[in-house]
Design a protein around this motif. Structure first.
Motif, short mmCIF file in Angstrom:
data_model
loop_
_atom_site.label_atom_id
_atom_site.label_comp_id
_atom_site.label_asym_id
_atom_site.label_seq_id
_atom_site.Cartn_x
_atom_site.Cartn_y
_atom_site.Cartn_z
N VAL A 189 0.84 -1.20 0.00
CA VAL A 189 0.00 0.00 0.00
C VAL A 189 0.87 1.25 0.00
N GLY A 190 1.87 1.26 0.88
CA GLY A 190 2.79 2.40 0.93
C GLY A 190 3.55 2.58 -0.37
N LEU A 191 4.02 1.48 -0.96
CA LEU A 191 4.77 1.54 -2.21
C LEU A 191 3.90 2.07 -3.35
N ALA A 192 2.67 1.58 -3.42
CA ALA A 192 1.76 2.05 -4.47
C ALA A 192 1.47 3.54 -4.30
N GLY A 193 1.28 3.97 -3.05
CA GLY A 193 1.05 5.40 -2.80
C GLY A 193 2.25 6.24 -3.19
N LEU A 194 3.46 5.75 -2.88
CA LEU A 194 4.67 6.49 -3.21
C LEU A 194 4.84 6.62 -4.72
N LEU A 195 4.59 5.55 -5.45
CA LEU A 195 4.71 5.60 -6.90
C LEU A 195 3.69 6.58 -7.51
N ALA A 196 2.47 6.55 -6.98
CA ALA A 196 1.45 7.47 -7.49
C ALA A 196 1.84 8.92 -7.22
N ILE A 197 2.38 9.18 -6.04
CA ILE A 197 2.79 10.54 -5.68
C ILE A 197 3.93 11.01 -6.57
N LEU A 198 4.92 10.13 -6.78
CA LEU A 198 6.04 10.50 -7.64
C LEU A 198 5.58 10.76 -9.07
N PHE A 199 4.61 9.99 -9.55
CA PHE A 199 4.07 10.19 -10.89
C PHE A 199 3.46 11.59 -11.01
N LYS A 200 2.67 11.97 -10.02
CA LYS A 200 2.04 13.29 -10.05
C LYS A 200 3.07 14.41 -9.87
N TRP A 201 4.03 14.18 -8.97
CA TRP A 201 5.05 15.19 -8.68
C TRP A 201 5.92 15.44 -9.92
N PHE A 202 6.37 14.38 -10.55
CA PHE A 202 7.18 14.53 -11.75
C PHE A 202 6.38 15.17 -12.87
N GLY A 203 5.08 14.87 -12.92
CA GLY A 203 4.23 15.50 -13.92
C GLY A 203 4.19 17.00 -13.75
N ASP A 204 4.14 17.46 -12.49
CA ASP A 204 4.16 18.91 -12.23
C ASP A 204 5.47 19.53 -12.70
N VAL A 205 6.57 18.85 -12.44
CA VAL A 205 7.88 19.37 -12.86
C VAL A 205 7.97 19.44 -14.38
N ILE A 206 7.44 18.42 -15.07
CA ILE A 206 7.44 18.42 -16.53
C ILE A 206 6.62 19.59 -17.06
N ARG A 207 5.48 19.84 -16.45
CA ARG A 207 4.65 20.97 -16.89
C ARG A 207 5.36 22.29 -16.64
N GLU A 208 6.10 22.39 -15.54
CA GLU A 208 6.89 23.61 -15.30
C GLU A 208 7.89 23.82 -16.43
N SER A 209 8.57 22.75 -16.79
CA SER A 209 9.58 22.86 -17.84
C SER A 209 8.97 23.28 -19.17
N LEU A 210 7.83 22.67 -19.51
CA LEU A 210 7.19 22.98 -20.79
C LEU A 210 6.59 24.39 -20.80
N SER A 211 6.26 24.91 -19.62
CA SER A 211 5.65 26.24 -19.56
C SER A 211 6.65 27.36 -19.76
N GLY A 212 7.96 27.04 -19.72
CA GLY A 212 8.97 28.04 -20.01
C GLY A 212 9.41 28.90 -18.84
#
Length: 294
Positions: A53-76
């Motif tokens: 349960v903890g591992l699945a939660g961590l992976l989901a959080i990292l997926f969302k967190w990295f997605g935010d960073v990618i959007r920051e990069s693409l936004s310039g």
């Protein structure tokens, strides 16, 4: 987190994102994962469930967190100074990984060059041999007393280890070709050779799993096989974990390339993963030489 007004961000100002909830959530998920793992090791009935349960939660959080960073990069919103900070951070991260593996290589060197000769009474180890273990007689690879480590066979260097060496060296070439293709704007070649790199990483892991099963089932080489078994599986196992992480990162970068991310002037994420992959290659060359060959 990406700023809704990123297009108005001053390129001369160092971008600092506003508060994010992901670090707090990731800490909770990581704590849950480790509690579950420790309880699982101590045979608690709920430990395994909590761990996953903890591992699945961590992976989901990292997926969302990295997605935010990618959007920051693409936004310039990132400028040259932010890019420099990212590069410095990746360099220090890889340096910390170098020190991580240096500790295990150091343990291997110490056991072979100092501990075993001393226990055998060689050189300055006469007192150690006579006082600590007068009946000890053995060289490398050592399993300690047979009643503890048991007899085993080592894995020949010129079989699967050599094949995996060729696979990783080839993957280093393919990721380099992909990098040059990205800088030259050749998207087809980029996707082809980056995809080949992902496949080669997966192939390496497949053969390493085959090697582990062969070691345990047919050679009696396990983590309990004395100092040789413990150092062998610690070094190769942690390297395999790094190959797994690198393969996942390469797959993510491939998907981003497929979506049209990156250009010849702005592709640090690709470079960071390529650096990491080359680091994994170099570590394996050290492993192949000092663990399998010598």
């Amino acid at each position: 987190m990406a700023n809704a007004h990123a297009e108005h961000h001053d390129p001369n100002v160092y971008y600092v994102p506003h508060g994010s909830r992901w670090p707090v959530f990731a800490s909770v998920a990581l704590f849950t994962t480790m509690i579950g793992f420790a309880s699982w090791l101590n045979e608690a009935s709920w430990g395994r469930t909590v761990f996953f349960v903890g591992l699945a939660g961590l992976l989901a959080i990292l997926f969302k967190w990295f997605g935010d960073v990618i959007r920051e990069s693409l936004s310039g919103v990132y400028n040259k100074q932010v890019d420099t900070s990212f590069r410095m951070g990746m360099v220090w991260f890889i340096f910390s990984e170098v020190m991580f593996f240096a500790a295990f290589f150091g343990a291997l060197f110490y056991a072979r060059q100092f501990a075993l000769p001393w226990l055998n009474g060689v050189g300055d180890g006469a007192a150690t041999h006579s006082l600590l273990w007068p009946d000890f007689a053995g060289g490398w690879p050592s399993n300690g007393p047979a009643a503890i480590g048991g007899s085993y066979q080592t894995i020949p260097a010129w079989g699967l280890p050599l094949l995996n060496t060729m696979i990783l060296l080839t993957s280093g070439v393919t990721v380099t070709i992909a990098h040059h293709a990205l800088k030259e704007g050749k998207r087809g070649i980029l996707l082809l050779f980056l995809g080949l790199t992902v496949l080669l990483g997966g192939l390496f892991l497949f053969y390493q799993a085959e090697e582990y099963m062969h070691a345990y089932k047919e050679l009696n080489l396990t983590l309990g096989s004395g100092i040789y078994g413990s150092t062998f599986f610690m070094l190769t196992g942690f390297h395999g974990a790094h190959v797994t992480l690198g393969t996942i990162m390469l797959a993510v970068i491939w998907l981003r390339c497929l979506k049209g991310h990156f250009n010849k002037d702005n592709h640090f994420a690709f470079e960071a993963v390529a650096w990491y992959w080359h680091f994994v290659d170099v570590v394996w060359l050290g492993l192949f030489l000092f663990v399998y060959v010598l």
